[in-house]
Motif scaffolding. Structure first.
Motif, PDB file in Angstrom:
ATOM      1  N   CYS A 259      -6.135   9.851   1.760  1.00  0.00           N
ATOM      2  CA  CYS A 259      -5.271   8.808   2.273  1.00  0.00           C
ATOM      3  C   CYS A 259      -5.619   8.534   3.731  1.00  0.00           C
TER       4      CYS A 259
ATOM      5  N   HIS B 122       4.616   0.487  -7.565  1.00  0.00           N
ATOM      6  CA  HIS B 122       4.053  -0.351  -6.492  1.00  0.00           C
ATOM      7  C   HIS B 122       5.163  -0.815  -5.550  1.00  0.00           C
ATOM      8  N   HIS B 123       5.982   0.126  -5.147  1.00  0.00           N
ATOM      9  CA  HIS B 123       7.187  -0.279  -4.408  1.00  0.00           C
ATOM     10  C   HIS B 123       7.561   0.759  -3.351  1.00  0.00           C
ATOM     11  N   TRP B 124       8.006   0.261  -2.170  1.00  0.00           N
ATOM     12  CA  TRP B 124       8.547   1.102  -1.107  1.00  0.00           C
ATOM     13  C   TRP B 124      10.075   1.142  -1.213  1.00  0.00           C
TER      14      TRP B 124
ATOM     15  N   TYR C  81       6.961   5.600  -1.028  1.00  0.00           N
ATOM     16  CA  TYR C  81       6.194   4.667  -1.865  1.00  0.00           C
ATOM     17  C   TYR C  81       5.852   5.340  -3.186  1.00  0.00           C
ATOM     18  N   ASN C  82       6.081   4.619  -4.296  1.00  0.00           N
ATOM     19  CA  ASN C  82       5.762   5.097  -5.640  1.00  0.00           C
ATOM     20  C   ASN C  82       4.641   4.227  -6.197  1.00  0.00           C
ATOM     21  N   SER C  83       3.472   4.843  -6.477  1.00  0.00           N
ATOM     22  CA  SER C  83       2.315   4.063  -6.921  1.00  0.00           C
ATOM     23  C   SER C  83       2.505   3.492  -8.324  1.00  0.00           C
TER      24      SER C  83
ATOM     25  N   VAL D 185      -2.224   0.055   0.320  1.00  0.00           N
ATOM     26  CA  VAL D 185      -0.767   0.083   0.272  1.00  0.00           C
ATOM     27  C   VAL D 185      -0.255  -0.488   1.587  1.00  0.00           C
ATOM     28  N   ASN D 186       0.228  -1.709   1.531  1.00  0.00           N
ATOM     29  CA  ASN D 186       0.765  -2.354   2.728  1.00  0.00           C
ATOM     30  C   ASN D 186       2.152  -1.819   3.039  1.00  0.00           C
TER      31      ASN D 186
ATOM     32  N   ARG E  89      -7.070   1.938  -3.345  1.00  0.00           N
ATOM     33  CA  ARG E  89      -5.911   1.055  -3.390  1.00  0.00           C
ATOM     34  C   ARG E  89      -5.364   0.888  -1.971  1.00  0.00           C
TER      35      ARG E  89
ATOM     36  N   SER F 240      -1.593  -0.756   7.114  1.00  0.00           N
ATOM     37  CA  SER F 240      -1.544  -0.317   5.721  1.00  0.00           C
ATOM     38  C   SER F 240      -2.114   1.086   5.571  1.00  0.00           C
TER      39      SER F 240
ATOM     40  N   SER G 230       2.634   9.489  -4.475  1.00  0.00           N
ATOM     41  CA  SER G 230       3.749   9.076  -3.630  1.00  0.00           C
ATOM     42  C   SER G 230       3.362   9.252  -2.173  1.00  0.00           C
TER      43      SER G 230
END
Length: 369
Positions: free
Chosen positions: A129, A190-192, A185-187, A149-150, A147, A135, A173
């Motif tokens: 990461c 796709h959500h914070w 964040y949950n991949s 992640v913004n 990927r 991001s 996560s």
């Protein structure tokens, strides 16, 4: 398909008749290949397109994950050393061979599209990461997939010194802790999610990574020391009621893959550590071992009793205790019950101080981006 099987199993031995082996069913062939050590399988990928495609096959990855997890000693494992002067070049210490690799690993050449203005912030199950100005970038070295992640809110990811990065075969996560709140964040979704302001005693804990154990992330608070858990499913905070050892000057947590929870702490008075101990969580905190006096003195002189620079992590049966301003690791080998110093990297420049970061790197096929 038969051609590569014929070449693979061609042998002077009468027991390896290519006419028989080339008709081996697909699922049996994948099952056999799943028992190969990761390094051997990666070398075999160049044999044919089918073998190369297996790294993206969910069924094969699942089989390889099951076979490798039953024998962790067969996994290639490294301690990765990062420093701002290295500029995307990282030194690798091979913990199986117990020696430094001669060549560094250049992530910018292995991961296409990796921006220059990034910094490595965490590694979990072979996934890396990175943080940028706006991001996160999560990458797999083996599949070379990634990927972006913004981050939807301010401050930006680059404002966080530490994040907690937890990956599994089903996704990953990202968790960030700040004085004003927590972000998860949950991949898979796709959500914070943003959670309420955390307990004030955690205000200085944003410089620590959380420790994943029993579905929760655990953090240590400032004095009076305590342990607080964050449930990844419910998003609720809970303070642990098990009493910590007395006369602690600092505390750090770690977990051996989520099975056991360990605590490393200094013992002393007036904020000065006179000894360093390791505990394991059972019904209570049970003392495991004390760091030998001479090793303890060296470590305390290294961190200058500035314990904010101390961090710990687990790596393949090793309890690793590190300091950001020192390029060595003090580690405890659980199987032997002995303490050691990791040899200093011979490639380090003479004038190189502050900013040393160690990571646990265990390449795994089932790390999912």
């Amino acid at each position: 398909m038969a051609d590569h099987r014929t070449s693979l199993f061609r042998s002077t031995s009468p027991g390896m008749d290519a006419r028989i082996w080339c008709r081996l069913p697909e699922h049996l062939l994948e099952h056999v290949l799943s028992f190969l050590p990761l390094k051997a399988f990666l070398s075999l990928r160049s044999t044919c397109k089918h073998f190369n495609s297996l790294i993206f096959s969910p069924s094969f990855i699942s089989k390889h994950s099951s076979s490798s997890s039953s024998s962790d000693s067969n996994l290639d494992s490294f301690l990765l050393l990062s420093h701002p002067q290295f500029r995307h070049r990282y030194r690798l210490f091979d913990t199986k061979l117990h020696k430094w690799r001669r060549q560094s690993i250049c992530l910018s050449s292995r991961l296409s599209g990796l921006p220059s203005a990034t910094s490595l912030v965490s590694i979990s199950r072979g996934l890396l990461c990175f943080s940028t100005a706006s991001s996160f970038l999560v990458c797999s070295l083996l599949s070379r997939s990634s990927r972006i992640v913004n981050f939807p809110e301010t401050p930006s990811p680059s404002a966080f010194d530490f994040i907690t990065f937890v990956s599994s075969p089903n996704g990953f996560s990202l968790f960030m802790l700040s004085p004003t709140g927590a972000f998860l964040y949950n991949s898979r979704l796709h959500h914070w999610n943003r959670f309420d302001r955390v307990d004030s005693v955690l205000a200085d804990s944003y410089h620590q990574e959380g420790v994943f154990f029993n579905g929760k992330l655990y953090f240590t608070t400032t004095e009076p020391f305590s342990i607080v858990g964050f449930d990844l499913e419910t998003g609720k905070w809970e303070r642990e009621t098990i009493e910590l050892p007395e006369e602690l000057t600092f505390v750090r947590l770690m977990s051996n893959g989520g099975e056991k929870l360990y605590l490393v702490g200094g013992i002393g008075q007036n904020g000065i550590s006179r000894s360093l101990k390791l505990w394991e969580l059972s019904l209570n905190w049970v003392e495991v071992v004390t760091v030998p006096e001479m090793m303890c003195r060296k470590f305390m002189s290294v961190c200058y009793h500035n314990y904010e620079h101390v961090y710990c992590f687990w790596h393949q049966g090793l309890v690793c205790v590190c300091c950001y301003n020192w390029p060595e690791i003090l580690y405890y080998k659980v199987s032997r019950g002995t303490w050691h110093w990791l040899p200093k990297c011979p490639a380090l420049p003479e004038k190189c101080s502050l900013g040393f970061r160690w990571f646990c790197l265990i390449p795994q096929l089932h790390a999912s981006v």
